[in-house]
Design a protein around this motif. Structure first.
Motif, PDB file in Angstrom:
ATOM      1  N   ARG A  64       0.839  -1.213   0.000  1.00  0.00           N
ATOM      2  CA  ARG A  64       0.000   0.000   0.000  1.00  0.00           C
ATOM      3  C   ARG A  64       0.867   1.254   0.000  1.00  0.00           C
ATOM      4  O   ARG A  64       0.579   2.227  -0.710  1.00  0.00           O
ATOM      5  N   ALA A  68       1.158   4.019  -2.950  1.00  0.00           N
ATOM      6  CA  ALA A  68       0.771   5.402  -2.626  1.00  0.00           C
ATOM      7  C   ALA A  68       1.894   6.385  -2.961  1.00  0.00           C
ATOM      8  O   ALA A  68       1.632   7.480  -3.467  1.00  0.00           O
ATOM      9  N   THR A 175      -9.239   1.514   8.137  1.00  0.00           N
ATOM     10  CA  THR A 175      -9.129   1.861   6.714  1.00  0.00           C
ATOM     11  C   THR A 175      -7.706   2.354   6.436  1.00  0.00           C
ATOM     12  O   THR A 175      -7.499   3.542   6.162  1.00  0.00           O
ATOM     13  N   SER A 177      -5.660   2.056   3.925  1.00  0.00           N
ATOM     14  CA  SER A 177      -5.357   2.598   2.600  1.00  0.00           C
ATOM     15  C   SER A 177      -5.637   4.099   2.534  1.00  0.00           C
ATOM     16  O   SER A 177      -4.865   4.856   1.946  1.00  0.00           O
ATOM     17  N   ARG A 181      -2.616   6.846   1.987  1.00  0.00           N
ATOM     18  CA  ARG A 181      -2.648   7.759   0.830  1.00  0.00           C
ATOM     19  C   ARG A 181      -2.653   9.224   1.276  1.00  0.00           C
ATOM     20  O   ARG A 181      -1.990  10.066   0.675  1.00  0.00           O
TER      21      ARG A 181
END
Length: 192
Positions: A64, A68, A175, A177, A181
């Motif tokens: 991830r 990102a 969450t 992700s 990000r």
């Protein structure tokens, strides 16, 4: 009198909102000897992408973060290429976390009006024996850190080091992700 009250309510509101937000603290350091205005392409410094991964790194989280970071530099207009020797700059990153404890201790009368509540002077006037209890709160939390490094390919010198630290909340863990990000974007946006 009404105007002062409105100002006090506004100031208190700003203070409460400022304390309630859990924004990442983002900062950077830049090598001013190297000009970055001509940069167009980037590559990863190493095939593993992360510099010195922690022993307990979550491989799913690593992917991830990798994605990102790539997306954030691409969103700034840079093109990702495979060969680090042909890129204008290379990137790498580190991540980590640590458990922290925050202890706050206040006089017992603190919550009854900024210390001026009953018992502030021990109930004996200004010069009497003052024995005031305290209220202590202990909070344990995890603080995460992400650091991204940029290196100039021609000079083999570090150009930029950006980092963020953030108290990880249950929402961040549910969450990841979205949190990753957001933080990566904040760090990379400070690169120019």
């Amino acid at each position: 009198m009404g105007q002062i009250r409105k100002v006090m309510i506004f100031v208190l509101s700003v203070f409460v909102v400022g304390c309630a937000t859990n924004a990442a603290k983002v900062d950077f350091d830049r090598n001013t000897e190297i000009e970055t205005i001509h940069y167009k392409t980037f590559a990863w410094l190493t095939k593993g992408k992360i510099m010195a991964p922690p022993a307990d790194i979550n491989p799913v989280m690593k992917v991830r973060v990798d994605d990102a970071i790539e997306e954030a530099f691409i969103a700034k207009g840079y093109k990702l290429i495979d060969d680090p020797e042909q890129a204008d700059f290379t990137i790498s990153y580190t991540v980590g976390s640590r458990d922290k404890i925050k202890v706050n201790s206040y006089p017992a009368t603190y919550n009854t009006g900024f210390g001026w509540g009953r018992g502030y002077y021990g109930g004996r006037g200004y010069y009497g024996s003052v024995h005031m209890g305290t209220e202590t709160s202990v909070r344990q939390y995890t603080e995460g850190k992400l650091a991204i490094d940029v290196y100039d390919v021609k000079t083999h010198q570090p150009v930029w080091h950006g980092w963020a630290t953030k108290r990880l909340t249950s929402d961040d863990k549910e969450t990841p992700s979205v949190a990753i990000r957001d933080i990566v974007s904040q760090v990379v946006n400070s690169f120019n």
